[in-house]
Write an enzyme that holds these catalytic residues in place. Structure first.
Site, PDB file in Angstrom:
ATOM      1  N   ASP B 438     -68.673  16.550  31.671  1.00  0.00           N
ATOM      2  CA  ASP B 438     -69.971  15.788  32.323  1.00  0.00           C
ATOM      3  C   ASP B 438     -70.630  17.036  33.844  1.00  0.00           C
ATOM      4  O   ASP B 438     -70.276  17.413  34.416  1.00  0.00           O
ATOM      5  CB  ASP B 438     -69.759  14.534  33.533  1.00  0.00           C
ATOM      6  CG  ASP B 438     -71.587  13.729  33.563  1.00  0.00           C
ATOM      7  OD1 ASP B 438     -72.340  14.889  33.690  1.00  0.00           O
ATOM      8  OD2 ASP B 438     -71.868  12.954  33.418  1.00  0.00           O
ATOM      9  N   HIS B 439     -71.694  18.051  33.337  1.00  0.00           N
ATOM     10  CA  HIS B 439     -72.011  18.483  33.810  1.00  0.00           C
ATOM     11  C   HIS B 439     -72.364  18.688  35.050  1.00  0.00           C
ATOM     12  O   HIS B 439     -72.512  19.424  36.363  1.00  0.00           O
ATOM     13  CB  HIS B 439     -73.080  19.906  33.045  1.00  0.00           C
ATOM     14  CG  HIS B 439     -73.151  20.927  33.635  1.00  0.00           C
ATOM     15  ND1 HIS B 439     -72.369  21.372  34.368  1.00  0.00           N
ATOM     16  CD2 HIS B 439     -73.495  22.164  33.101  1.00  0.00           C
ATOM     17  CE1 HIS B 439     -72.372  23.318  34.775  1.00  0.00           C
ATOM     18  NE2 HIS B 439     -73.088  23.559  33.918  1.00  0.00           N
ATOM     19  N   ARG B 440     -72.598  17.054  35.593  1.00  0.00           N
ATOM     20  CA  ARG B 440     -73.076  16.329  37.342  1.00  0.00           C
ATOM     21  C   ARG B 440     -72.297  17.004  37.889  1.00  0.00           C
ATOM     22  O   ARG B 440     -72.215  16.780  39.032  1.00  0.00           O
ATOM     23  CB  ARG B 440     -74.020  14.952  36.804  1.00  0.00           C
ATOM     24  CG  ARG B 440     -74.971  15.290  35.975  1.00  0.00           C
ATOM     25  CD  ARG B 440     -75.848  14.064  35.751  1.00  0.00           C
ATOM     26  NE  ARG B 440     -74.734  13.143  34.958  1.00  0.00           N
ATOM     27  CZ  ARG B 440     -74.527  11.900  34.716  1.00  0.00           C
ATOM     28  NH1 ARG B 440     -75.873  11.537  34.988  1.00  0.00           N
ATOM     29  NH2 ARG B 440     -73.815  11.976  34.052  1.00  0.00           N
TER      30      ARG B 440
END
Lengths: 258, 472
Positions: B438-440
Site C-alpha cells: 500500500d503506497h500510502r
C-alpha cells in the site's frame, strides 16, 4: 386449567415476566428446533394468545439460510470436541450463531394490527434493545442501513462510520435483529449478546474480509453483569414499551401511516 | 394476464429481494394464496398473489432484487383480458373465511404450512428448472405435492403439524410435545399423557427423557445430521444460456473487500527470486531428524516474514486516514483456499514463535480452515498476509491487499530452474516472492529493503532456526 382450549395465555410455556401490552415468558435455555416449533405453535394460536414475547437462551447452534454453507460448519471436529449443530432456517443467506449467555427474544406479534410496516417493526425492536442496554449502562445505537444494535467508541458519530471503522473495531455489533412474517404474525426477533464466548462467531465470519466485530454487554461495561434472567425481565419491559408505540387499536385501518 | 408487482411492505421500503418463490411457472395460483417470500432489510415476509390464474412467468430469480412496483411475475388468468398490474399483497388473513377465499386451493391444503420456516424449500424433484417450465404448463400440482412429501426428509420441526406421521393418530400429543419427542428421540407411544384427556404435554416428554432413550442419538447431532442430508438448494438459475449463481456471503464479502482494496489502496508490486537450495537442504535435514511436525517451505516463508517484520516495524502497519498506525503485534494472515472462497486464519504473535512452533500452529489453522472451526483469535487481527499458490505450480503472481494491512506477500512454487551462480549458469531451486504494498504506507525503497531481508533469511536458512530470529 383454563376453560378455553388450546395454547391460550395460561398454556404458554415458561415463567411470566412483567410487560405492558403483551405476554412475555422466560423459557430459560432451550434447543433451537424446539424454540422454532414453539414459535410456530404460538403463531398459529395467535388469535387466542395475543402478542407474545418469548425470552430465552439457546444451546449452541449455528443457523443458516438456504444460501448458507452449513457443510463448513458441521464438519466433524478434529479435536474431539462436540460439534456445534447447524440448523437451516427458511430465510435469506445469513449464517449466525446462538449460544448460552445470549438473550434471544422471539416476538410473535400481529403486524396487521400495527400498520403492516415491517421496517418500522424492526426499528421498534431496536429501540427496545437500546433502552434495555441503556439500563445496563451500555450505549447502544442504530447504524443506519445496518439493522441491529451497535456499540461505537465514545464520541464517535455513528452516522458517519463505515466498513473501515467496523473493521478496526470502532463500532461493534451487540445485538442481531431479524424477523419473518407468516400469516401476518411476526416470528424471530432479536439476539442480544449479554455475557458469552464470542469465539463461535468467528467461524462464520469470512476472515478479515467481512470484519463485523461482535461484542457483549460484559465487554462494554466495567461492572458486573446481571444474570440473563434479570436481563430478560428488563428486556421484556423495554421491548414491550417500544412495541406499544405502534400497538392497536388506535390505528386508522385505512392507513395514513405517520 | 396480470402483472404481479413488488409490494411495498414498509413505508421506508424501496426494494425487495425475492427470497423464495412458493409457486413455479406453470403452477396455478389463486388470489390470496401465498406466492412468494420477499426480504426487505432483515425482515422476510410471505406475500400473496392478488391475481388468480396460471403463473406464466417469474420475472426474477430467487436472490434477485427489484424496486417496489416492479413486475415480479405474470399470471395468466385465462380470461382473455389485457394485461393489468396487480400488486402482490402481504398476507392479510390469518384465518381466511370461506367467503374471502376462492373456492379451491389444493396446493396449499396439501402442503404443511409451517414448512417454509424450517425446511430447505424445494427438493430437486419438486423444483423444475426455469428452462424446463417453458414447456406447456401443467396446471395440476397434486402429484408434485405427494412426491415432495415422499422424498424430503422431514425434520423434527415440521413433523408436528403433519396430521398423520409415523406415530399415527392414536397417540394424543401437542405439536410441541411431538416435536420435542422427535428431537429427544422419545417414543410417544411409551409416554403417559397427563394433559386433558390423556394428551401428552411437553412436560411429559421431558420427564420421559429422564429415562434414556434406547439408542437415541444426542439431539444436536441428530438434528445436524438430518440437515446435512437435505439437498442443497444453494442453486443456480439458468436462463438464456446464462447460469446465475447467487453470491454466498463469503463471495459477496470477497467481492466487496477486494474491490474496496483495489479502489482505495494504491498498490505497487515488488518481485524477487529466492535461491532456495539451502532451504531445500534444511528441510531435508529436518525431515531426516524426524522433526515433528514437518516443516514446509511456506512455514519457512512465514518465519522469515515474522522476523523481517520485527526488524521493519513500518511494514507491520496500516493506513488510518490521517496517520499511519504501527502495530506492536506481528500477526500473519495465511490466505487459505476453502470450497467457495478464501479464509485468512491468523498466526498470532508470529515473531515469538520458532520455526517448528510456526509449523505446528499453521497446521492447526489449516485444519480449522478445512472444517470451519475457528475461534475469533484465529481469524482476526492480521497485520500482514502471506498467500502461497506454489502447490498449484504457479511460478509467480501478485496478490490484492487485504485491508487495512499495508502489505501482502505472494509466494510461488519451489522448483528447479536455471539460475546464475558465480557467473555461471546452473540449475537450482528457486522461488519467486511478490510483495504488494500500500503506497500510502510503504514506499518502494522501504518495501525493497524488507523484501531483500526476507530473501536473505531464506537464502541463509540457519537464520530461521535462531531464537528470536536472525540478527539485523
Amino acid at each position: 386449567m383454563s376453560v378455553a382450549r388450546a395454547p391460550g395465555a395460561d398454556e404458554l410455556p415458561g415463567t411470566p415476566l412483567d410487560a405492558e401490552g403483551l405476554r412475555a415468558r422466560w423459557l430459560g435455555r432451550i434447543g433451537y428446533s424446539l424454540a422454532t416449533a414453539l414459535q410456530e405453535d404460538i403463531r398459529r394460536a395467535h388469535a387466542r394468545t395475543g402478542d407474545v414475547l418469548l425470552l430465552l437462551e439457546h444451546e449452541p447452534v449455528y443457523t443458516t439460510g438456504r444460501g448458507g454453507r452449513a457443510e463448513h460448519l458441521a464438519a466433524p471436529p478434529s479435536d474431539g470436541a462436540a460439534p456445534v449443530p447447524v440448523e437451516r432456517i427458511g430465510r435469506g443467506g445469513d449464517v449466525t450463531y446462538h449460544g448460552p449467555g445470549q438473550l434471544v427474544g422471539y416476538a410473535l406479534v400481529d403486524l396487521r394490527a400495527r400498520g403492516r410496516d415491517v421496517h418500522r417493526f424492526l426499528r421498534e425492536l431496536e429501540t427496545g434493545v437500546i433502552t434495555t442496554l441503556s439500563a445496563l449502562g451500555v450505549r447502544g445505537a442504530r447504524w443506519p442501513g445496518r439493522t441491529g444494535v451497535w456499540v461505537a467508541d465514545p464520541d464517535a458519530d455513528v452516522g458517519r462510520m463505515d466498513d473501515r471503522d467496523m473493521q478496526l473495531g470502532r463500532i461493534r455489533k451487540i445485538a442481531s435483529i431479524g424477523i419473518g412474517v407468516r400469516g401476518g404474525i411476526t416470528m424471530h426477533g432479536f439476539a442480544l449478546n449479554v455475557a458469552m464466548d464470542l469465539a463461535p462467531f468467528a467461524a462464520i465470519v469470512p476472515c478479515g474480509l467481512v470484519g463485523v466485530r461482535m461484542t457483549t454487554v460484559a465487554r462494554e461495561t466495567p461492572g458486573p453483569v446481571p444474570s440473563l434472567r434479570e436481563v430478560a425481565a428488563l428486556a421484556a419491559h423495554q421491548v414491550a414499551a417500544a412495541l406499544a408505540s405502534s400497538a392497536p387499536p388506535e390505528r386508522d385501518p385505512a392507513g395514513a401511516v405517520p | 394476464m396480470a402483472d404481479v408487482t413488488m409490494p411495498r411492505l414498509s413505508d421506508t421500503m424501496e426494494e425487495g429481494k425475492i427470497l423464495r418463490w412458493l409457486k413455479r411457472e406453470g403452477d396455478r395460483v389463486e388470489a390470496g394464496e401465498l406466492l412468494v417470500e420477499v426480504e426487505t432489510d432483515k425482515a422476510d415476509m410471505e406475500v400473496e398473489s392478488s391475481a388468480s390464474g396460471v403463473v406464466q412467468q417469474l420475472k426474477l430469480a430467487e436472490g434477485e432484487t427489484a424496486p417496489v412496483g416492479a413486475v415480479i411475475a405474470v399470471v395468466d388468468a385465462g380470461d382473455g383480458t389485457g394485461r393489468k398490474a396487480v400488486s402482490a399483497a402481504p398476507r392479510q388473513a390469518a384465518q381466511p373465511t370461506a367467503a374471502a377465499k376462492p373456492p379451491a386451493a389444493p396446493t396449499t391444503a396439501a402442503k404443511p404450512p409451517a414448512a417454509p420456516t424450517v425446511l430447505p424449500p424445494a427438493t430437486p424433484a419438486e423444483r423444475p428448472t426455469r428452462a424446463a417450465v417453458s414447456a406447456p404448463p401443467t396446471p395440476s400440482p397434486h402429484p408434485k405435492s405427494t412426491a415432495a412429501s415422499g422424498t424430503s426428509p422431514a425434520p423434527a420441526a415440521v413433523s408436528g403439524p403433519q396430521p398423520a406421521s409415523s406415530r399415527g393418530d392414536a397417540v394424543k400429543a401437542s405439536p410441541l410435545a411431538r416435536t420435542l419427542a422427535d428431537e429427544l428421540g422419545v417414543d410417544l407411544g411409551a409416554v403417559r399423557g397427563t394433559g386433558p384427556a390423556g394428551r401428552i404435554t411437553r412436560r411429559d416428554v421431558e420427564q420421559a427423557r429422564a429415562r434414556p432413550p434406547a439408542g437415541g442419538a444426542a439431539s444436536g447431532d441428530a438434528g445436524a445430521a438430518r440437515r446435512e442430508d437435505a439437498p442443497s438448494t444453494h442453486g443456480s438459475v439458468a436462463s438464456g444460456g446464462v447460469r446465475r449463481v447467487p453470491l454466498s456471503k463469503m463471495r459477496a464479502s470477497i467481492a466487496k473487500r477486494m474491490t474496496d482494496s483495489k479502489r482505495e489502496a494504491p498498490h505497487f508490486y515488488l518481485t524477487t527470486v529466492v535461491d532456495m537450495d539451502d532451504a531445500v537442504r534444511l528441510r531435508a535435514q529436518l525431515k531426516a531428524l524426524e522433526v515433528e511436525p514437518s516443516v514446509t517451505y511456506n512455514h519457512m516463508v512465514l518465519k522469515a516474514c515474522a522476523d523481517a517484520l520485527a526488524r521493519f516495524p513500518e511494514v507491520n502497519a496500516r493506513f488510518a486516514g490521517d496517520a499511519i498506525e504501527l502495530l506492536d503485534e506481528i500477526n500473519i494472515g495465511i490466505a487459505t483456499a476453502v470450497d467457495d472462497g478464501l479464509l485468512v486464519p491468523v498466526l498470532s504473535g508470529a515473531n515469538r514463535l520458532d520455526l517448528v512452533a510456526i509449523a505446528a500452529q499453521a497446521r492447526v489453522l489449516a485444519e480449522k480452515a478445512a472444517t470451519g472451526r475457528f475461534t475469533s483469535a484465529d481469524l482476526s487481527g492480521a497485520t500482514f498476509s502471506v498467500s502461497n499458490l506454489g502447490m498449484f505450480d504457479v511460478d509467480s503472481f501478485s496478490a490484492v491487499l487485504n485491508p487495512p494491512q499495508a502489505a501482502i506477500l505472494a509466494v510461488g512454487s519451489v522448483k528447479q530452474r536455471p539460475i546464475v551462480r558465480d557467473g555461471a549458469l546452473a540449475v537450482g531451486h528457486t522461488m519467486s516472492l511478490t510483495m504488494s504494498c500500500d503506497h500510502r504506507v510503504i514506499d518502494g525503497a522501504r518495501g525493497g529493503r524488507f523484501l531483500a531481508d526476507i530473501k536473505r533469511r531464506l537464502e541463509n536458512p540457519a537464520a530461521l532456526l535462531l531464537p528470536g530470529g536472525a540478527p539485523a
